[in-house]
Design a protein around this motif. Structure first.
Motif, PDB file in Angstrom:
ATOM      1  N   LEU A 624       0.839  -1.208   0.000  1.00  0.00           N
ATOM      2  CA  LEU A 624       0.000   0.000   0.000  1.00  0.00           C
ATOM      3  C   LEU A 624       0.875   1.261   0.000  1.00  0.00           C
ATOM      4  CD1 LEU A 624      -2.870   1.167   0.098  1.00  0.00           C
ATOM      5  CD2 LEU A 624      -2.802   0.953   2.597  1.00  0.00           C
ATOM      6  N   GLN A 625       1.891   1.264   0.865  1.00  0.00           N
ATOM      7  CA  GLN A 625       2.778   2.429   0.930  1.00  0.00           C
ATOM      8  C   GLN A 625       3.648   2.507  -0.332  1.00  0.00           C
ATOM      9  OE1 GLN A 625       2.148   0.447   3.686  1.00  0.00           O
ATOM     10  NE2 GLN A 625       0.756   2.031   4.391  1.00  0.00           N
ATOM     11  N   SER A 627       2.622   1.775  -3.307  1.00  0.00           N
ATOM     12  CA  SER A 627       1.807   2.430  -4.348  1.00  0.00           C
ATOM     13  C   SER A 627       1.796   3.939  -4.122  1.00  0.00           C
ATOM     14  CB  SER A 627       0.389   1.856  -4.378  1.00  0.00           C
ATOM     15  OG  SER A 627      -0.347   2.239  -3.231  1.00  0.00           O
ATOM     16  N   SER A 628       1.816   4.361  -2.858  1.00  0.00           N
ATOM     17  CA  SER A 628       1.860   5.801  -2.583  1.00  0.00           C
ATOM     18  C   SER A 628       3.176   6.413  -3.039  1.00  0.00           C
ATOM     19  CB  SER A 628       1.660   6.063  -1.083  1.00  0.00           C
ATOM     20  OG  SER A 628       0.360   5.703  -0.686  1.00  0.00           O
ATOM     21  N   GLN A 629       4.278   5.678  -2.843  1.00  0.00           N
ATOM     22  CA  GLN A 629       5.575   6.172  -3.315  1.00  0.00           C
ATOM     23  C   GLN A 629       5.580   6.332  -4.827  1.00  0.00           C
ATOM     24  OE1 GLN A 629       8.609   7.260  -1.876  1.00  0.00           O
ATOM     25  NE2 GLN A 629       7.001   7.486  -0.369  1.00  0.00           N
ATOM     26  N   GLU A 631       2.994   6.720  -6.893  1.00  0.00           N
ATOM     27  CA  GLU A 631       2.136   7.835  -7.301  1.00  0.00           C
ATOM     28  C   GLU A 631       2.814   9.177  -7.023  1.00  0.00           C
ATOM     29  OE1 GLU A 631      -1.945   5.285  -6.412  1.00  0.00           O
ATOM     30  OE2 GLU A 631      -1.312   6.848  -5.003  1.00  0.00           O
ATOM     31  N   GLY A 632       3.424   9.284  -5.840  1.00  0.00           N
ATOM     32  CA  GLY A 632       4.096  10.533  -5.470  1.00  0.00           C
ATOM     33  C   GLY A 632       5.233  10.862  -6.422  1.00  0.00           C
ATOM     34  N   ILE A 635       3.789  11.943  -9.827  1.00  0.00           N
ATOM     35  CA  ILE A 635       3.193  13.290  -9.781  1.00  0.00           C
ATOM     36  C   ILE A 635       4.282  14.359  -9.712  1.00  0.00           C
ATOM     37  CG2 ILE A 635       1.760  14.825  -8.358  1.00  0.00           C
ATOM     38  CD1 ILE A 635       0.072  12.217  -7.732  1.00  0.00           C
TER      39      ILE A 635
ATOM     40  N   ASP B 113      -4.503   5.189   2.750  1.00  0.00           N
ATOM     41  CA  ASP B 113      -3.107   5.653   2.796  1.00  0.00           C
ATOM     42  C   ASP B 113      -2.961   7.053   2.187  1.00  0.00           C
ATOM     43  OD1 ASP B 113      -0.550   4.867   3.832  1.00  0.00           O
ATOM     44  OD2 ASP B 113       0.221   4.809   1.790  1.00  0.00           O
ATOM     45  N   GLN B 116       1.419  10.990   3.455  1.00  0.00           N
ATOM     46  CA  GLN B 116       2.837  10.584   3.442  1.00  0.00           C
ATOM     47  C   GLN B 116       3.531  11.349   4.562  1.00  0.00           C
ATOM     48  OE1 GLN B 116       4.836   9.935  -0.365  1.00  0.00           O
ATOM     49  NE2 GLN B 116       2.889   9.460  -1.337  1.00  0.00           N
ATOM     50  N   CYS B 154       4.129  15.603  -1.482  1.00  0.00           N
ATOM     51  CA  CYS B 154       4.429  14.165  -1.573  1.00  0.00           C
ATOM     52  C   CYS B 154       3.614  13.496  -2.678  1.00  0.00           C
ATOM     53  CB  CYS B 154       4.140  13.463  -0.252  1.00  0.00           C
ATOM     54  SG  CYS B 154       5.091  14.086   1.149  1.00  0.00           S
ATOM     55  N   GLY B 155       2.525  14.127  -3.106  1.00  0.00           N
ATOM     56  CA  GLY B 155       1.715  13.539  -4.180  1.00  0.00           C
ATOM     57  C   GLY B 155       0.727  12.494  -3.699  1.00  0.00           C
ATOM     58  N   PRO B 158      -4.001  10.967  -5.502  1.00  0.00           N
ATOM     59  CA  PRO B 158      -4.917   9.875  -5.895  1.00  0.00           C
ATOM     60  C   PRO B 158      -5.582   9.225  -4.682  1.00  0.00           C
ATOM     61  CG  PRO B 158      -2.814   9.673  -7.045  1.00  0.00           C
ATOM     62  CD  PRO B 158      -2.636  10.741  -6.004  1.00  0.00           C
ATOM     63  N   LYS B 159      -4.827   9.121  -3.589  1.00  0.00           N
ATOM     64  CA  LYS B 159      -5.367   8.485  -2.389  1.00  0.00           C
ATOM     65  C   LYS B 159      -6.371   9.421  -1.702  1.00  0.00           C
ATOM     66  CE  LYS B 159      -2.921   4.766  -2.918  1.00  0.00           C
ATOM     67  NZ  LYS B 159      -1.551   4.531  -2.555  1.00  0.00           N
TER      68      LYS B 159
END
Lengths: 750, 170
Positions: A624-625, A627-629, A631-632, A635, B113, B116, B154-155, B158-159
């Protein structure tokens, strides 16, 4: 017994030998695939504190009697301060201390850029400190700024690289492409600005600071103030972003420390947003003059590049040529990377420094080559796949698998193009990624299991915001066989835990994770030894599972709390250390992005509609984290490609984009569909986890994938970032003229 | 006057006329609690929340109304507390992140999530709470429109979009 070995350590592509103490035999890796906890989706363990506004950042700290600091900064890109009036500033309302040039590291009388720190004032309130700057009455001798990286002074020692013979490679090529690419300077804009609070507790200097490297701060401050390192305590429990800009202390740290020493009061020194965008670092601009040669079947014969990094007044020369040296199997490569010293704010590491810029140039050049050869860009990359870099094999490489997974996204290009409508042209582009991210020793972790069956991981690392606590908790919980909500992670304090690595270079999970697993394993071994003696079973048949001690024959199941409960308030203590990296191998990360864009050929507007990000970073700990990395990174990459640019006044060198209305970060409305796919194959040669880092890879191929999609959509070659409407329209005009000239030639020959 | 000297000018005004000289804000409601404050002239609401009352959940990232990190609700509407002078709010009702800690959006952000480094997140929650109060089932377009004033370096966008789109589904 402690064993001393000599091993290799890689720091952003440079290898050095280091001494390392190895205490235990290495653990076997877990089998590939998701485990009970590792590899499973877990909510971020510290998310409630952050979301509910309970987490205390450096910006939130208040100490009784704390003074506030304002820093006098040069309004000129190049100047010498002739005089300041310390006495008048000291007499101003609320002022308790003044530092002039030379009185704290970083304050200098020659200012080499707009925003360079010169002097500092501490007062009871920030407003009083700011007002007193005026009372310093600084007089400036304005000097001529050097602003053109092609004409300015260059570093004496450019980075040079050569294999084979570039000229011979070009001579045997059927097709040669040459192009000049330019990338801009972009600003980190961490949301918590650079700041520190310093205060003395007895003979210990406490430094509360927003930092990516607690131990680096400790050593620098101790050295600067001539203190034994253990007399400096560095604390960073939560930080509001860094992206590479907070790897080291700067003037604000030394100013706060020096003023705390002089006044005996706690002192805060925090940059404002405008100061942040002057003096807290940037990704340097580059000029890249590139050439590539290939046979008609697409086999690369030559790659060459002259790179100029505009590093600013100081700063280091990043490996902008790294992708050209490493990404493809090409026998003849020659690169030179110049560092140009100009009167602009110094660069700092910014999420894959050098490789973000260099990948834009190289991967656009590859597509220009593919167009000229009339070859499929994906096939061209497969054809020149590298199996080693500089004769060093890879510890693992699954880029070919990334390409395979990219096919379904790449296939969409026919359908995407067919959706072009009026002035809106659509297309698909791809680009590859290579970067470090293997981490390395030394790094240490302790673990404490109490009689309540809860575990605490203790290590003096910092969480830059990537989910460090979560990944460490998952690794410890997996090894100890307990639920993840029974694990706490205590970090962020040099006085509370052992040495831990920097949060940079995508190294957190690969450096720290193996130490945490080993510490958990050490505690587990002790727990099983205790159970073996108490319940009279052979230790080898015992294991920890779901919070219980179990025997493999299935006829014993004792809750962990009962076993450790025997100890009352005593605890089981485990310790772990990061082992060496595999010698003689390149430990690298790989990936591939496929971008879909729409371009309005009348206005030059570019919209990114979809990005598929496929990466190979070894075993995935926290999906999960992760996927956040991804996406970040994507972007931030879109901002770098389309909207972000630090603008300078071309004559004075003044920074014009200091505020967040002038400097355009992506907003939620700018985000395309992002599809993530991680190969999740453990690197069998790398540590007890087989995991590499993911912080930096996802930003690397974004710009080139978008530029290549623009070429697919319109036939235009964009060569300069950001791709503003002006740049887009320029590239479209150039493509039109090229097409006209081609038609003329064709008409003439018929 | 350039921007830097405007800042200095403002600081001088605060220093000369304010900072040590206070004026009262006799009737300010914050998270349901009534305050009778006596604070320096020129203080922003963000300053008072963070420095006087210790409500540090409200973050200041730019200090000039460009990023949304300092968003609070005033009378139920999102407002940038870093550029709102506290003395203009006499009689107002302010809700900060501290007053929204049990809002279902907190759990939605946790589950998806949508955080960040977390520095912008309290402001995101505050803006999102105003959106879902006015429009409990916003479309993706409406979410993007309402949230585009809250930047996130941090972008996590989407979340955040996912969290708001599914905030009342669990």
């Amino acid at each position: 017994m402690a064993r001393l070995i000599k091993t290799e350590k890689e720091v952003e592509g440079r290898y050095e030998d280091v001494w390392l103490v190895v205490e235990e035999d290495p653990l076997e890796q877990w089998p590939a695939g998701a485990r009970t906890i590792v590899g499973q989706e877990t909510v971020r363990v510290d998310a409630p504190q952050r979301i509910r506004g309970e987490a205390r950042y450096t910006a939130d700290l208040q100490f009784p009697g704390m003074l506030h600091t304002a820093v006098l900064r040069s309004p000129h890109a190049h100047a010498r301060v002739k005089s300041i009036d310390r006495e008048r500033a000291l007499a101003a309302a609320g002022v308790r201390g003044v530092l002039g040039p030379g009185e704290a590291k970083g304050l200098e009388d020659v200012a080499g850029y707009h925003g360079a720190p010169v002097a500092a004032v501490a007062a009871e309130t920030f407003a009083q400190a700011q007002a007193a700057l005026e009372q310093l009455g600084a007089e400036w001798e304005v000097l001529e700024p050097a602003l053109d990286p092609d004409r300015s002074e260059r570093h004496d020692d450019p980075n040079r690289y050569e294999r084979g013979d570039l000229e011979a490679g070009l001579a045997e090529a059927d097709v040669v492409v040459e192009a000049e690419y330019r990338t801009q300077s972009v600003l980190h804009n961490s949301f918590e600005t650079h700041q520190a609070v310093c205060r003395w507790e007895g003979d210990v200097l406490e430094v509360y600071i927003s930092t990516q490297y607690i131990w680096g701060i400790r050593d620098s401050v101790a050295s600067e103030l001539d203190l034994p390192p253990d007399k400096v305590r560095v604390v960073c429990e939560y930080m509001g972003g860094g992206f590479g800009s907070k790897n080291s202390p700067d003037e604000y740290t030394f100013v706060a420390a020096e003023l705390a020493k002089r006044t005996g009061r706690p002192v805060r020194c925090a940059l404002t947003r405008r100061e942040e965008n002057l003096a807290a670092g940037n990704r340097n601009a580059t000029i890249q003059r590139l050439v590539a040669g290939a046979r008609s079947d697409g086999t690369l014969t030559a790659l060459g590049g002259e790179f100029v990094n505009s590093v600013g007044w100081s700063g280091w020369n990043a490996s902008t040529d790294g992708p050209m040296r490493m990404l493809y199997d090409c026998p003849n490569v020659r690169t030179v990377v110049h560092g140009a010293k100009i009167n602009t704010p110094p660069m700092k590491a910014f999420r894959a420094p050098g490789f973000v810029e260099g990948t834009f140039g190289l991967e656009c050049l590859l597509d220009e080559l593919a167009a000229k050869l009339d070859l499929d860009p994906l096939e061209l990359r497969r054809k020149n796949y590298a199996h080693a870099t500089n004769d060093r094999p890879y510890s693992s490489k699954n880029l070919m698998e990334c390409y395979r997974r990219a096919e379904t996204h790449w296939e969409r290009r026919h359908e995407v193009r067919s959706r072009s409508d009026g002035p809106w042209k659509r297309g698909v582009g791809l680009a590859s990624q290579i970067w470090y991210g293997g981490g390395g020793p030394p790094s240490y972790a302790w673990i404490r299991v109490g009689s309540d069956g809860r575990a605490t991981v203790i290590t003096a690392m910092q969480d830059i915001g990537t989910g460090t606590r979560t990944a460490m908790a998952q690794i410890a919980a997996e090894e100890l066989g307990i639920p993840v909500d029974r694990v706490e992670v205590s970090l962020g304090d040099s006085a509370r835990g052992p040495f831990a690595s920097i949060s940079a270079g995508s190294s957190t999970v690969p450096s720290m994770g193996p130490a945490v697993r080993q510490a958990a394993h050490d505690a587990k071994r002790q727990i099983l030894e205790i159970a073996s003696q108490r319940y009279d079973r052979e230790e080898r048949v015992l294991d920890l599972k779901d919070g219980d001690v179990v025997s493999t024959d299935g006829n014993l199941l004792i809750p962990l709390t009962e076993v450790v409960g025997l100890l009352d308030d005593a605890q089981v203590l485990g310790k772990g250390a990061r082992g060496p990296n595999p010698t003689g191998m390149n430990v690298l990360t790989f990936g591939c992005h496929v971008a879909e864009v729409a371009v309005d050929v009348e206005t030059g507007e570019v919209q990114v509609e979809r990005i598929a990000a496929i990466h190979d970073v070894g075993r995935v700990i926290s999906p999960l984290q992760a996927s956040s990395q991804v996406e970040g990174g994507v972007i931030q990459g879109i901002g770098h490609t389309l909207s972000e640019e630090r603008l300078l006044d071309p004559h004075s060198g003044a920074v014009l984009t200091q505020t967040l209305d002038a400097y355009r970060l992506p907003t939620i409305a700018d985000v395309p569909e992002i599809v993530m796919d991680l190969v999740d194959e453990p690197d069998e040669h790398l540590t007890n986890l087989g995991s590499k880092g993911l912080g930096e890879p996802p930003i690397i191929p974004v710009a080139a994938a978008i530029a290549n999609a623009i070429r697919d959509a319109t036939g235009a070659d964009v060569r300069s970032l950001p791709i503003t409407r002006e740049e887009m329209l320029r590239a479209l005009r150039e493509a039109e003229e090229r097409a006209k000239a081609k038609d003329k030639v064709a008409a003439g020959s018929s | 006057m350039d921007a830097a000297s405007a800042t200095t000018e403002l600081a001088l005004i605060r220093c000369t006329y304010g900072d040590t000289r206070t004026r009262s804000v006799p009737d300010l409601k914050i998270n349901g609690q009534s305050y009778d404050l006596d604070v320096p002239v020129g203080h922003s609401l963000a300053q008072v929340l963070r420095e006087e009352l210790g409500l540090t959940g409200t973050k200041v990232a730019c200090g000039e109304g460009h990023c949304g990190a300092c968003t609070v609700l005033v009378g139920g509407l999102p407002m940038l507390s870093c550029i709102t002078l506290v003395h203009t709010l006499d009689g107002a009702e302010v809700t900060t992140i501290e007053g929204l800690r049990d809002h279902p959006l907190v759990d939605a952000f946790l589950r998806t999530d949508a955080v960040q480094c977390g520095f912008c997140t309290p402001g995101q929650i505050v803006s999102a709470s105003a959106l879902v109060a006015a429009n409990p089932s916003p479309s993706r377009e409406e979410i993007r429109h309402a949230m585009s004033g809250n930047l996130c370096r941090c972008g996590t966008y989407p979340k955040i979009e996912e969290a708001i789109a599914t905030w009342n589904e669990h």
